[in-house]
Design an enzyme around this catalytic site. Sequence first.
Site, PDB file in Angstrom:
ATOM      1  N   ARG A 129      -5.972   3.047  58.232  1.00 54.70           N
ATOM      2  CA  ARG A 129      -6.784   2.736  56.632  1.00 54.70           C
ATOM      3  C   ARG A 129      -7.347   1.504  56.799  1.00 54.70           C
ATOM      4  NH1 ARG A 129      -3.870   3.051  51.049  1.00 54.70           N
ATOM      5  NH2 ARG A 129      -4.323   5.234  51.295  1.00 54.70           N
ATOM      6  N   ARG A 176       1.981   5.648  49.816  1.00 50.19           N
ATOM      7  CA  ARG A 176       2.269   7.059  50.113  1.00 50.19           C
ATOM      8  C   ARG A 176       1.542   7.645  51.588  1.00 50.19           C
ATOM      9  NH1 ARG A 176       3.059   6.496  44.815  1.00 50.19           N
ATOM     10  NH2 ARG A 176       1.293   5.129  45.078  1.00 50.19           N
ATOM     11  N   THR A 177       0.348   7.054  51.458  1.00 50.83           N
ATOM     12  CA  THR A 177      -0.239   7.702  52.687  1.00 50.83           C
ATOM     13  C   THR A 177       0.300   7.111  54.084  1.00 50.83           C
ATOM     14  OG1 THR A 177      -2.516   7.353  51.574  1.00 50.83           O
ATOM     15  CG2 THR A 177      -2.603   7.487  54.022  1.00 50.83           C
ATOM     16  N   HIS A 217     -11.610   9.653  52.198  1.00 46.15           N
ATOM     17  CA  HIS A 217     -10.006   9.780  52.351  1.00 46.15           C
ATOM     18  C   HIS A 217      -9.523  11.147  52.637  1.00 46.15           C
ATOM     19  CE1 HIS A 217      -5.870   8.712  52.022  1.00 46.15           C
ATOM     20  NE2 HIS A 217      -5.797   8.095  50.932  1.00 46.15           N
ATOM     21  N   LYS A 271      -6.742 -14.092  66.307  1.00 44.71           N
ATOM     22  CA  LYS A 271      -7.358 -14.970  67.302  1.00 44.71           C
ATOM     23  C   LYS A 271      -9.014 -14.596  67.608  1.00 44.71           C
ATOM     24  CE  LYS A 271      -3.011 -14.414  70.018  1.00 44.71           C
ATOM     25  NZ  LYS A 271      -2.550 -14.047  71.377  1.00 44.71           N
TER      26      LYS A 271
END
Length: 361
Positions: free
Chosen positions: A140, A89-90, A173, A119
């Site tokens: 996120r 959803r986010t 959040h 790397k």
Amino acid sequence: MCYKNLSGISWEDLQSLSLVERGKYFNQEGGLPYHTLIAQQFNRTNLDLLCNLTTKVRHICKTKQGVSFMKDLGCGKRAIIYFDQPSTRTRLSFEAACDILGIDRSLVDNPAETSSEKKGESKLDTMRTFSSYGNMIIMRTIQQGLAEQTAWHLAQTRRPVPVFNGGSGKDQHPTQMLLDVYTFKRSMEKVGGLTSKTIVFVGDLKRGRTVRSLAWALTNYTPIKLVFCALDRFQILPDVLEWLDAAPGVEYELTSNFTQAIREADGLYMTRMQDEHDESGESKGVDTFNLTPDNVNTMKPTAVIHHPLPRRDEIHTAIDTDPRAMQWRGVRNGQWMRVADIATVFGWHTDIEDYWRKNHI
Ligand code: NCD
């Protein structure tokens, strides 16, 4: 652009501030968000502004003319979307919000495998690279504090682009908080709004970042009572209770009596076990508190049921058709609220207000 300039403070000094003080460095002069990093940068004024704007955006996008007006606002801007944790959803709602605003977007998903992090490039160099191509970063990450650190780090460069925290570890959040506040507020319009209500949080309250952000945000709707219903070992952490102690007009209670808690609830916020944060299988085989077709009948007829999703058994699927269940409406609200948040960051909220005045009144 920031109310207190992030380039004028060291990272260590920023970290030593209270969350509310820190939040002032993430907002624009005047108190609207520039970055969206923690719940504590929001207050009743900017929350109400964002909620009102969300409603207008929802309505404006119902007409073709409105859709093209919105799409023009972000023309020429690009968002870099960086997710190192799973999301449905986010991520999709941020992507949809960018599309609605006509913002181009680039996605860096699973960066440990697909980006130069593999790397050995540092996360901050990765973020600096993003700021060279994009006008905003949506991220996120499992790494608590990285979104804030990115905002601070870029403030020391010539491209201090806004950073949107789409979930940081077990901590915060904030955009989920915005849609949760909007969902509760909107669903409680007929019963006088969020103030004077009892909101019950259920589940893994210890490791649920959505709970931590929402609990703080609700202190802006006093008087309010918050009930935290969890097994002792998944109960809300003392730092959240300290925030609540410092907020006048907030009453709270800790319990493990689910039967009693849901009876009392005006708003119910169900959450899942956050077992990805287990250190030694502590949530394996734990009996969770679940809303079922039987016990939902003991709830008030006006109660609002919500869940940030994903769910497991916390809300039985048969309850999805109960008029009190708002978790799916919440999913859609998330798209509109993210449009409102991004628009406000870039100053387009005034264009939206003008369009609304000319076309919807
Ligand atoms: C939440 C999250 O990622 O913290 N999901 C979401 O963004 N809607 C809740 C969860 O995963 O349990």
